[in-house]
Each structure stands twice: as C-alpha cells, then as structure tokens.
Scaffold this active site. Structure first.
Site, short mmCIF file in Angstrom:
data_model
loop_
_atom_site.label_atom_id
_atom_site.label_comp_id
_atom_site.label_asym_id
_atom_site.label_seq_id
_atom_site.Cartn_x
_atom_site.Cartn_y
_atom_site.Cartn_z
N GLU A 178 0.80 -1.22 0.00
CA GLU A 178 0.00 0.00 0.00
C GLU A 178 0.84 1.28 0.00
O GLU A 178 0.82 2.05 0.97
CB GLU A 178 -0.96 -0.01 1.20
CG GLU A 178 -1.93 -1.16 1.16
CD GLU A 178 -2.92 -1.18 2.33
OE1 GLU A 178 -2.77 -0.38 3.26
OE2 GLU A 178 -3.84 -2.00 2.30
N GLU A 359 -5.44 -8.57 0.53
CA GLU A 359 -6.12 -8.23 1.79
C GLU A 359 -7.60 -7.99 1.50
O GLU A 359 -7.94 -7.31 0.54
CB GLU A 359 -5.59 -6.94 2.42
CG GLU A 359 -4.22 -7.04 3.03
CD GLU A 359 -3.77 -5.74 3.69
OE1 GLU A 359 -4.62 -4.93 4.09
OE2 GLU A 359 -2.55 -5.56 3.77
O1 IFM Z 1 -4.31 -3.08 9.06
C1 IFM Z 1 -4.23 -2.57 7.77
C2 IFM Z 1 -3.03 -3.13 7.06
O2 IFM Z 1 -1.85 -2.88 7.73
C3 IFM Z 1 -2.92 -2.53 5.67
N1 IFM Z 1 -4.15 -2.63 4.96
C4 IFM Z 1 -5.36 -2.22 5.62
C5 IFM Z 1 -5.47 -2.90 6.97
C6 IFM Z 1 -6.76 -2.47 7.67
O3 IFM Z 1 -6.76 -1.10 7.85
#
Ligand code: IFM
Length: 455
Positions: A178, A359
């Site tokens: 990210e 994710e």
């Molecule tokens: O916890 C975070 C993660 O570190 C990165 N992506 C989003 C998740 C939820 O906010």
C-alpha cells in the site's frame, strides 16, 4: 471445523467453485503482530517513534508488545494450520535485519524469518513475505525517509540480503504494501508515521517508494528461484457515481486518479499523466530512467480491497447512503460488488497480469461470549459476500489466483490502536490467549469444501 451458529449465514446465489490451484490464505504485518521491539537486536522504526509521540495513536497504543508473535510464532503457525490456510502473507521488519536501515546485518533478525518460513513449510503453508509494510528504520526516517532517494537504494540492499536468505523457499514475494497509505497517510495528512502534512511530500514519497518497489523487483528476480512470483500490494478503490452530471463525473475522475492511477500508471504503464499533475498539484522530482525501473515487469498484482468511494454532487445522496448501507467498525461501507469492479479494472489495465486479493476483511465489534467463543456472524457474511464477488470476477474471466483474508489475528490497527479487531482469531491482549472465531471456523470449512470439490 464444524461451525455451529444460531444466526443464518449468507448463502451465495449459486455454488462457488474456485480454480484448482487457487491460493487460500490470510495476512498480517510485522509491526502489527510481532511485538518484541527490543529483542534480538531489532532497531527502532518510524512507527515506534510515531506511536511514542503524544496524541498520534489511540490511547497512545503502540506495537511494542502487540500479540507477541515474535515469541509465539510456532503456536501461531499451528493455528494457521487449523484454519486450513494454504498461504500466509506476513511482512519482514526491515529494522530487525538492518537495525539502522543499512550497514551491519543483524543475524538474529534474519534467523527469525528463516525459522518462520521453515515452520510454515513444515505445515504445508506457503510463505508470502512482504518486504515493506511501513516500519521504516528510524535512522533512515531521520535522513529524510521516503523523500530521500537513498532510501530506495538501501531498501534494495536489504531486499538483496533477505532474498538471498529466503529465496530458495519463497514462491510469492510482495515488494511494498500500500504505497498510497505510506505516502498519503504518512506524508500527506500525517495520520501515519512519519506524520508529515504536505501534498508535495506525499507525491515525492510515493515516487521514491515506487522506485524502491522497482529496484526490489529486480533484486528479487536475481536471487529467487526461477518459478518465484514477484508482486506489489496496492490498496485500490473503485469509484461509483450517483448521477451523470458533469460535476459528479469530474469529481469521480479526480478520486480515481488520487486513489488508483497514482500508482497504477507508473507501475503498469511507466508514466504519470497530466491528470495526475492536475489532481495532485505537481509531478514528483525524478531522474531519467526512474519510470523504467518503476515499471519493471512483475508477475502478479496484489489488490487490498476494503470499500468503495461513492461520489455525488448532492449531499442528500451521501446522507441516504449513510443511513441505508452497512458499515464496519472502521466506518467503511460494506460493498462486496466493489471487489468485482476493482479486479476487473486492474484486469483491463494489465490484461496479462495475474491478480491476487492480498487483503480483504473487516473490523467488527467482536466479543467473547459466555461460551468462550466469538460469534462474529457479521464477518462471516462479509467474507461470504466478498468471496462470491471474487468468484463473479473469475467468471467474467479475470485471472484471480488467490484470496487472503486480513487478518489472521486481531492486531495493532496503527493509529487506531487495538480496538479495531480484524482477526479470524481473537486475541486477548491481557493474556495473549488466542481463540479461533466463528469466522475462522467458517473460512476453514470454506477452504476445505473447495479442496474437496476439486476433481
Ligand atoms: O491493518 C491494515 C493493514 O496494515 C494494511 N491494509 C489495511 C489494513 C486495515 O486497515
């Protein structure tokens, strides 16, 4: 796992059958779970410093202890086995390998990940390491962090060391997690480390982070098995509009540039567009060849999907949405169709590139019930609907190769501290007791059914 719930679980409209070699897994990151920040020579990270600054995180919470995964990794891998995970995405803490970011290697730090990878493989779980998930060594932070091009070179050197150590056993690598969050939240609006508030810096740090990604991809390629796959994890946001008005369409385009094209264009297409300059205010400072490095070919792209952006020129539309939609504890709208849309968007941008959901998940108000269990039906239904929407994307011929839940465990949700629980496994932060939630049982059953259904 024999899940019994008293509440109805969402049933997909048609039975879901995912491809044979589909990767089923879940994810975490180092600073969010490891704790042990003073153990075995780990250096300080920018997140240790940020969390120690008054007012930056909820109740001043930090990852100092977290869920003590560094010391409990064997127990944790055994839980992953119980969940039936075929893959585990974790991140490597750069300050464990190079306590000051560069210079002397800390062998004990490297050995931890070596042991973790072996433990995973012993349980037939494929390790998917991410090399940067925001815990930049503090010393590099003091020297300019991601505003300093040297950081990208130091990152490549760190990747070289890690990939030489683990490259014989890793099938999928992720360079950077990210970059939008690290640059915009960290340098643009200051809600993440290092807490700066400058759009110019956000743009510049995003560029250097992408450069680091490209350099890392080249080092990984050189040091990994020929079959190893290299990718990046982008948090992408599909944009939906309430109406066709010019104002709405213009705003939607701007939001798309801001959330998506900012990273998609340089990484996939080796360019920034004029629209980027218009929306972000400026181009980053760059050198000849940067965009070539940034667009170094990769083998898959990871999408982290949580919600959509809804754009309207009418305030009433947004208010109505707020009243009618379901939201998670993060205040994010539950919008499963958005995962289909964003997968298809990426597929259109990069038609030959496999896609992995690296994710997807939700924070809900989980409680341990009087029976000692966590009946998190909302999370089960969230996952079931998003999996159905992923399946739709595959039916529309998107090359989706895997799905990883965020997260295996309840963990440190950055500036939000520990109250936001995303895990398939509940963690009591006083006792460190782990309890598989109903959603964990449900996911284990789902994976098992998928495996059983394979010819
Ligand atoms: O916890 C975070 C993660 O570190 C990165 N992506 C989003 C998740 C939820 O906010």
């Amino acid at each position: 796992m024999n899940l019994q719930t008293t509440q109805p679980v969402y049933e997909p409209k048609t039975p879901l059958q995912f491809p044979k070699d589909f990767i089923w897994g879940a994810a975490t990151s180092a600073y969010q779970i490891e704790g042990a920040i003073y153990q075995d020579g780990r250096g300080v990270s920018i997140w240790d410093e940020f969390a120690a600054t008054v007012g930056k995180t909820y109740r001043g919470e930090s990852g100092a202890i977290a869920i003590d995964h560094y010391n409990r990794y064997k127990e944790d891998v055994a839980l992953m086995k119980q969940l039936g995970l075929g893959a585990y995405r974790f991140s490597i803490a750069w300050p464990r390998i190079f306590p000051t970011g560069t210079g002397m290697i800390n062998q004990k730090g490297l050995d931890f990940y070596d042991r973790l990878v072996d433990e995973l493989l012993k349980h037939n779980i494929s390790p998917i390491p991410t090399l940067f998930h925001w815990d930049l060594p503090a010393q590099l932070g003091h020297a300019g962090g991601w505003l300093n091009r040297d950081t990208a070179n130091y990152f490549a050197d760190y990747v070289e060391v890690v990939s030489k150590k683990l490259g014989d056993r890793v099938s999928h690598w992720i360079t950077v997690n990210e970059p939008w969050c690290a640059s915009y939240l960290g340098y643009g609006v200051g809600v993440h480390a290092p807490g700066h508030t400058s759009t110019v810096e956000a743009v510049q740090s995003g560029h250097v982070l992408m450069l680091a990604h490209g350099m890392a991809a080249q080092r990984l390629r050189a040091n990994s098995a020929a079959s190893a796959k290299i990718g990046v994890a982008l948090n992408l946001v599909p944009i939906y509009t309430a109406d066709d008005s010019e104002a709405t369409q213009k705003k939607a385009h701007e939001r798309d540039v801001f959330f998506n094209s900012w990273f998609i264009d340089p990484i996939f297409h080796g360019k920034y567009t004029d629209d980027f300059k218009e929306v972000m205010g400026n181009f980053p400072q760059m050198q000849d060849g940067d965009l070539r490095i940034i667009s170094t070919p990769i083998d898959f792209v990871g999408i982290n999907y949580y919600s959509r952006e809804y754009v309207s020129s009418q305030e009433a539309d947004l208010t109505n949405l707020k009243r009618s939609a379901e939201y998670t504890e993060m205040g994010w709208e539950v919008f499963p169709d958005g995962i289909t849309a964003i997968i298809e968007r990426v597929h259109a941008e990069a038609p030959n590139l496999p896609i992995m959901i690296t994710e997807n998940g939700a924070a809900f108000d989980d409680v341990v019930d009087s029976d000692g269990l966590v009946h998190d039906i909302k999370r089960i239904n969230y996952l079931a609907k998003h999996l159905e929407a992923c399946h739709t994307a595959i039916q529309h011929s998107a090359p989706l190769i895997g799905y990883l839940v965020w997260s295996v465990f309840d963990n440190y949700e950055w500036a939000e501290g520990y109250v936001k629980r995303f895990g398939l496994v509940h963690v009591d932060l006083q006792t460190q007791k782990r309890t598989i939630k109903d959603s964990g049982r449900w996911f284990a059953d789902f994976i098992q059914n998928q495996r059983n259904a394979q010819p």
